[in-house]
Design an enzyme around this catalytic site. Structure first.
Site, short mmCIF file in Angstrom:
data_model
loop_
_atom_site.label_atom_id
_atom_site.label_comp_id
_atom_site.label_asym_id
_atom_site.label_seq_id
_atom_site.Cartn_x
_atom_site.Cartn_y
_atom_site.Cartn_z
N ASP A 183 0.85 -1.19 0.00
CA ASP A 183 0.00 0.00 0.00
C ASP A 183 0.89 1.25 0.00
O ASP A 183 2.12 1.15 0.00
CB ASP A 183 -1.05 -0.05 1.12
CG ASP A 183 -0.52 0.30 2.51
OD1 ASP A 183 0.55 0.94 2.63
OD2 ASP A 183 -1.19 -0.06 3.50
N VAL A 185 2.00 3.47 1.97
CA VAL A 185 2.99 3.86 2.98
C VAL A 185 3.92 2.72 3.38
O VAL A 185 4.64 2.82 4.38
CB VAL A 185 2.30 4.44 4.24
CG1 VAL A 185 1.60 5.74 3.91
CG2 VAL A 185 1.32 3.45 4.86
N LYS A 186 3.95 1.65 2.60
CA LYS A 186 4.81 0.54 2.98
C LYS A 186 6.22 0.67 2.35
O LYS A 186 6.46 1.57 1.54
CB LYS A 186 4.15 -0.77 2.56
CG LYS A 186 2.84 -1.07 3.33
CD LYS A 186 3.04 -1.13 4.83
CE LYS A 186 2.01 -1.97 5.56
NZ LYS A 186 0.68 -1.34 5.73
N THR A 187 7.09 -0.27 2.73
CA THR A 187 8.51 -0.21 2.33
C THR A 187 8.68 -0.01 0.83
O THR A 187 9.46 0.83 0.39
CB THR A 187 9.23 -1.50 2.76
OG1 THR A 187 8.99 -1.70 4.14
CG2 THR A 187 10.73 -1.41 2.49
#
Ligand code: PLP
Length: 396
Positions: A183, A185-187
């Protein structure tokens, strides 16, 4: 973290490949797509990167978790042991397959305390689901031993820890199945997306069908596919996969930046008496998306988090937030699902209305996690490290 910070020409190129053919669906249209298969390419890239035999992309990390649970055959009457500290998606997925979430305490690894897991096992327990929070790992040796001893599935919610590892093996690839979120805001990000990884061909085949209405993908075209079981539409689009493909190629760069920056913050904070750090069962495998530390008292952590925010630093005091810790999960405690619960499941949830988790409170209450961004200059990192130390000191 997060990958969207280093978004650029590489992502645009991959997306444009798809836009030029106009084929945004991951299956079929073999002629018009002119050999462009971004989802398949991303699945292979993840297999290569994580050294795992199978990857199935999904439309989100939540969809990936639901799919993994279905593929493991988890459902009504089955108990899945999971931590009190996670993102709400972990228990949403358990509910979505009709299984019962059994929440147990976390320890200073910020995820499942193996002793609490063992104490929670009943004849209905089918799976243990550690959540590798904030970029780093659970005590997987201990959890794996418990799963072997009691013949339980180990399902790793590695949604926050793409690229992290434990004793040389990528997180997500150690249990029977593991999941990732891509998504925003993930790595690494696909905008929205997720994946299930496994070394078990049968589990993979089920994930492959489940994310696409049960299609077996063995027909000469989609119309000729058979449907050995009922699935849903949890497909990723070619556009999203294209973004992910550019991002996965940048993973090593992301990890290098994060590890270097985190060390500067950690070294600075280590000099402050009273500060201790999250226990990392394998420090070398930390993806370093966050620095997680503890203060002696919950009130001090709340004060330090406020001081950090006032100084312009990001600070998660998860104890007080609505998304990640059981204290504020009113809808969970009420079993507030829109569809009727099985009678037994509703009853099983009653316990959470009054259940206390003092051991988790003592960990999460004293914890602060601060994200490590990718776009900071060296001068900014030094300035932030100084502000961090000052804010924390002001609360002690
Ligand atoms: C983000 C996240 C998920 C869900 O991923 P989405 O892609 O946002 O659906 C699941 N578990 C954890 C621990 C997460 O942080």
């Amino acid at each position: 973290m997060p990958g969207y910070e280093l978004f650029g020409a590489e992502e645009r190129k991959e997306v444009n490949d798809v836009l030029e053919t106009g084929i945004m669906m991951r299956y079929g249209f073999d002629g018009p797509r002119k050999g462009i298969w971004k989802a398949k390419e991303l699945e292979q890239a993840i297999c290569d990167k994580l050294n795992v035999s199978h990857t199935q992309l999904a439309s989100s990390g939540t969809a990936a978790l639901t799919t993994a649970m279905a593929a493991l055959g988890l459902g009504a009457g089955d108990e899945i042991i999971m931590p009190t500290f996670t993102f709400v998606a972990s228990f949403e997925s358990v509910f979505s397959v009709g299984a019962t979430p059994v929440l147990v305490d976390v320890d200073d690894t910020l995820t499942l305390d193996p002793k609490a897991v063992e104490a929670a096992i009943t004849p209905r327990t089918k799976a243990v689901m550690p959540v590798h929070m904030c970029g780093a790992m659970a005590d997987l040796d201990a959890l794996q031993a418990i799963c072997k001893k009691h013949n339980l599935f180990l399902l790793e919610d590695a949604c926050q820890s793409f690229g992290a590892s434990y004793k040389g093996k990528a997180l997500g690839t150690i249990g029977d199945a593991g999941t990732f979120s891509f998504d925003f805001v993930k790595t690494i990000t696909c905008a929205e997306g997720g994946a299930i990884v496994t070394n078990n061909k049968d589990i993979y085949t089920k994930c492959d069908g489940y994310t696409d209405h049960g299609h077996d993908h063995l027909g000469v075209d989609r119309g000729a596919d058979l449907h050995p079981f009922i699935g849903y539409n949890y497909r990723i689009s070619e556009l999203h996969a294209a973004v992910g493909l550019a991002q996965v190629r940048k993973l090593d760069t992301f990890l290098e930046i994060q590890r270097k920056t985190k060390k500067i913050f950690k070294d600075a904070l280590a000099a402050v008496p009273g500060v201790t750090f999250r226990r990392l069962p394998d420090e070398a495998g930390d993806s370093a998306t966050f620095l997680s530390f503890f203060l002696p008292e919950t009130a001090q952590a709340a004060k330090a988090a406020a001081a950090m925010k006032a100084a312009g630093l990001a600070a998660f005091h998860y104890y007080d937030n609505n998304w990640h810790y059981i204290r504020q999960w009113q809808h969970f405690k009420e079993g507030a699902v829109l569809t009727p619960f099985a009678a037994g499941l509703k009853q099983a949830m009653e316990v959470y209305k009054t259940k206390e988790f003092p051991a988790s409170d003592a960990i999460i209450g004293r914890n602060i996690s601060t994200p490590i961004n990718l776009g900071w200059s060296d001068a900014e990192i030094q300035e932030r490290a100084a502000k961090l130390v000052q804010a924390v000191k002001s609360a002690l």
